[in-house]
Every structure is written in structure tokens, then in C-alpha cells.
Write a protein that holds these residues in place. Structure first.
Motif, short mmCIF file in Angstrom:
data_model
loop_
_atom_site.label_atom_id
_atom_site.label_comp_id
_atom_site.label_asym_id
_atom_site.label_seq_id
_atom_site.Cartn_x
_atom_site.Cartn_y
_atom_site.Cartn_z
N GLN A 103 0.02 6.89 31.62
CA GLN A 103 0.69 6.64 32.90
C GLN A 103 -0.23 5.84 33.84
O GLN A 103 0.22 4.91 34.52
CB GLN A 103 1.10 7.96 33.54
N GLN A 104 -1.50 6.21 33.87
CA GLN A 104 -2.44 5.47 34.71
C GLN A 104 -2.62 4.04 34.20
O GLN A 104 -2.73 3.10 35.00
CB GLN A 104 -3.79 6.21 34.73
N ILE A 105 -2.62 3.89 32.86
CA ILE A 105 -2.74 2.54 32.29
C ILE A 105 -1.54 1.69 32.69
O ILE A 105 -1.67 0.51 33.06
CB ILE A 105 -2.88 2.64 30.76
N GLU A 106 -0.35 2.29 32.63
CA GLU A 106 0.85 1.56 33.04
C GLU A 106 0.80 1.19 34.52
O GLU A 106 1.19 0.08 34.91
CB GLU A 106 2.08 2.40 32.74
N GLN A 107 0.30 2.11 35.35
CA GLN A 107 0.18 1.83 36.77
C GLN A 107 -0.82 0.70 37.03
O GLN A 107 -0.56 -0.21 37.85
CB GLN A 107 -0.26 3.10 37.51
N LEU A 108 -1.93 0.72 36.31
CA LEU A 108 -2.91 -0.36 36.46
C LEU A 108 -2.32 -1.70 36.00
O LEU A 108 -2.61 -2.75 36.58
CB LEU A 108 -4.17 -0.04 35.65
N GLY A 109 -1.50 -1.66 34.96
CA GLY A 109 -0.85 -2.89 34.51
C GLY A 109 0.07 -3.47 35.58
O GLY A 109 0.12 -4.69 35.79
N ASN A 110 0.78 -2.57 36.30
CA ASN A 110 1.64 -3.05 37.39
C ASN A 110 0.81 -3.65 38.53
O ASN A 110 1.19 -4.66 39.13
CB ASN A 110 2.49 -1.90 37.91
N PHE A 111 -0.35 -3.00 38.81
CA PHE A 111 -1.23 -3.55 39.84
C PHE A 111 -1.73 -4.95 39.46
O PHE A 111 -1.76 -5.86 40.30
CB PHE A 111 -2.42 -2.61 40.05
N GLN A 112 -2.10 -5.09 38.21
CA GLN A 112 -2.58 -6.40 37.74
C GLN A 112 -1.48 -7.46 37.83
O GLN A 112 -1.73 -8.62 38.21
CB GLN A 112 -3.08 -6.30 36.30
N LEU A 113 -0.27 -7.04 37.50
CA LEU A 113 0.85 -7.99 37.58
C LEU A 113 1.07 -8.45 39.01
O LEU A 113 1.31 -9.64 39.27
CB LEU A 113 2.11 -7.34 37.01
N ARG A 114 0.98 -7.52 39.97
CA ARG A 114 1.16 -7.89 41.37
C ARG A 114 0.03 -8.81 41.84
O ARG A 114 0.27 -9.75 42.62
CB ARG A 114 1.20 -6.62 42.23
N ILE A 115 -1.17 -8.52 41.39
CA ILE A 115 -2.29 -9.38 41.79
C ILE A 115 -2.12 -10.79 41.21
O ILE A 115 -2.36 -11.79 41.89
CB ILE A 115 -3.62 -8.75 41.35
N HIS A 116 -1.71 -10.86 39.94
CA HIS A 116 -1.45 -12.18 39.35
C HIS A 116 -0.37 -12.93 40.14
O HIS A 116 -0.50 -14.13 40.41
CB HIS A 116 -1.00 -12.02 37.89
N ASP A 117 0.66 -12.21 40.52
CA ASP A 117 1.73 -12.84 41.30
C ASP A 117 1.20 -13.33 42.64
O ASP A 117 1.52 -14.44 43.09
CB ASP A 117 2.85 -11.82 41.50
N GLN A 118 0.37 -12.51 43.29
CA GLN A 118 -0.20 -12.90 44.57
C GLN A 118 -1.11 -14.11 44.42
O GLN A 118 -1.11 -15.03 45.27
CB GLN A 118 -0.98 -11.72 45.16
N MET A 119 -1.90 -14.16 43.35
CA MET A 119 -2.80 -15.29 43.13
C MET A 119 -2.01 -16.58 42.88
O MET A 119 -2.36 -17.65 43.39
CB MET A 119 -3.71 -15.00 41.93
N ILE A 120 -0.93 -16.48 42.10
CA ILE A 120 -0.11 -17.67 41.83
C ILE A 120 0.52 -18.19 43.12
O ILE A 120 0.53 -19.40 43.39
CB ILE A 120 0.97 -17.33 40.79
N MET A 121 1.03 -17.27 43.94
CA MET A 121 1.64 -17.69 45.20
C MET A 121 0.60 -18.31 46.13
O MET A 121 0.86 -19.33 46.79
CB MET A 121 2.30 -16.49 45.89
#
Length: 218
Positions: free
Chosen positions: A71-89
Motif C-alpha cells: 500500500q505504501q509502495i502504491e502511495q509512493l507511486g502516486n506521489f511520483q506520478l504527481r511530481i512527474h506531472d508537475q515537472m512536465i507542466m
């Protein structure tokens, strides 16, 4: 004026600093994810050992902890996805800002050049060029006009004289005999002369006979 000059570097610095911070956070999350994956794999191995030891309760506890790690791994994956999205924007916004700034700079430069080259100045410059060109044509024509004795020559008389010279030259060419090519030398075979008879040598008796005939003839 100073805000325009110093505003762009400050904004660019803030954007770069934000991207660096996001990259650092992303690396930190990736490291945590790897640690949790190792812990989850270790719990699976423990569960296998407890299962072989017939300790079902301990094996179930290991699987529960594995689920919590996942569950923590999945949560960290979501955090990484949001950071990637923020970096692209942020990178897209940075590129858009740089593009707009470049276009604004080009428009300002073009506006400044248009002010430096007024349409009235252009028309005035073209009029001066045309006037100078016309003056040069008049100067060249004046220089080409014959003066002195050459100005008294009649062009019609000169042309008539030239026609007479051309007619005389043409007539002279027609009256010239046609030149023939030299005949090729004919090879005449040499006449063979008859061979002279070889004089025969007389004997002593024939000499005496000839002498007697000569005396009798006298």
C-alpha cells in the motif's frame, strides 16, 4: 524599466529552483519505494519459512505486513506520478514563457527598426537615388556627344560611304578566279633502256685482216 530587465532572470531562477526541488523529491520517493519493495519481498520469504514450519499465524502476519508495504509502495507511486506531472507542466510553462519573451523581444526590435527607418525617409532616399541616377545618365550622354570636327560629320554620308566600300569588296571577291587545288603528281614508270652489247675482243688474225683491208682501200 528595471523590473523588465531583472524580472525575467528572477523568474527563470525560480523555475529552475523548483525543478531541482521536484527532482530531489522524486529521487527520494524512488529510494523509499525500493526499500519498501525489499521489505515486502523479505516478508514473503518469512511467510514461506513459517509455512514450512507449520506456523500459520506467523505466516499470515508476514503477509499482512507485506500488504501494508505494498500500500505504501502504491502511495509512493502516486506521489511520483504527481511530481512527474508537475515537472512536465512546469517545463512546458517555462518553454512557453521563454517563447513569449523571445517573440516580445523580436517585436520590440522590429518596432525600433521601424522607428529608425521612417517611410518618409525611405521615400526621400529613393528620390535622391533616382535624381542621382538621372544626373549620371545626362553626364554620360554629354560625354558621349561628339565635339569639334567630329561633330560636323554627316552620319548619312558616312553610312553611304560604308555601303560603297562593302559593295566594292564584294565585287572584288566575285571577280577573283577560283583557286584550284594543285594536281597530284603522276608517277611515270621509268623506261628501261636496252642493254648495250658487250664488245667482243678480236683475235690477232682478225686484226691483221682488218689492216690489209684498210691498206687496199687506200
Amino acid at each position: 524599466m528595471f523590473s523588465k530587465i531583472f524580472g525575467k532572470p528572477k523568474q527563470e531562477t525560480n523555475a529552475l529552483a523548483t525543478l531541482d526541488k521536484l527532482n530531489e523529491t522524486l529521487e527520494m520517493l524512488e529510494k523509499k519505494e525500493k526499500v519498501l519493495q525489499k521489505k515486502a519481498s523479505a516478508e514473503v520469504e518469512k511467510a514461506k519459512d513459517f509455512t514450512r514450519a507449520k506456523n500459520k499465524r506467523a505466516a499470515i502476519q508476514c503477509l499482512k505486513r507485506k500488504r501494508l508495504y505494498e500500500q505504501q509502495i502504491e502511495q509512493l507511486g502516486n506521489f511520483q506520478l504527481r511530481i512527474h506531472d508537475q515537472m512536465i507542466m512546469l517545463e512546458g510553462a517555462k518553454a512557453t514563457t521563454e517563447t513569449v519573451d523571445a517573440l516580445r523581444t523580436g517585436a520590440s526590435a522590429m518596432k525600433a527598426m521601424q522607428k529608425a527607418t521612417n517611410i518618409d525617409d525611405v521615400d526621400k532616399t529613393m528620390d535622391e537615388i533616382n535624381e542621382q541616377t538621372e544626373n549620371m545618365k545626362q553626364i554620360q550622354e554629354a560625354l558621349a556627344t561628339p565635339i569639334g570636327a567630329a561633330a560636323d560629320f554627316d552620319e548619312d554620308e558616312l553610312e553611304a560611304e560604308l555601303e560603297e566600300l562593302e559593295g566594292a569588296e564584294l565585287e572584288e571577291q566575285l571577280l577573283q578566279p577560283a583557286t584550284t587545288a594543285p594536281a597530284a603528281p603522276v608517277h611515270v614508270p621509268a623506261v628501261r633502256q636496252p642493254a648495250r652489247p658487250i664488245p667482243q675482243r678480236r683475235t690477232a688474225e682478225e686484226d691483221e685482216l682488218a689492216a690489209l683491208q684498210a691498206e687496199m682501200a687506200l
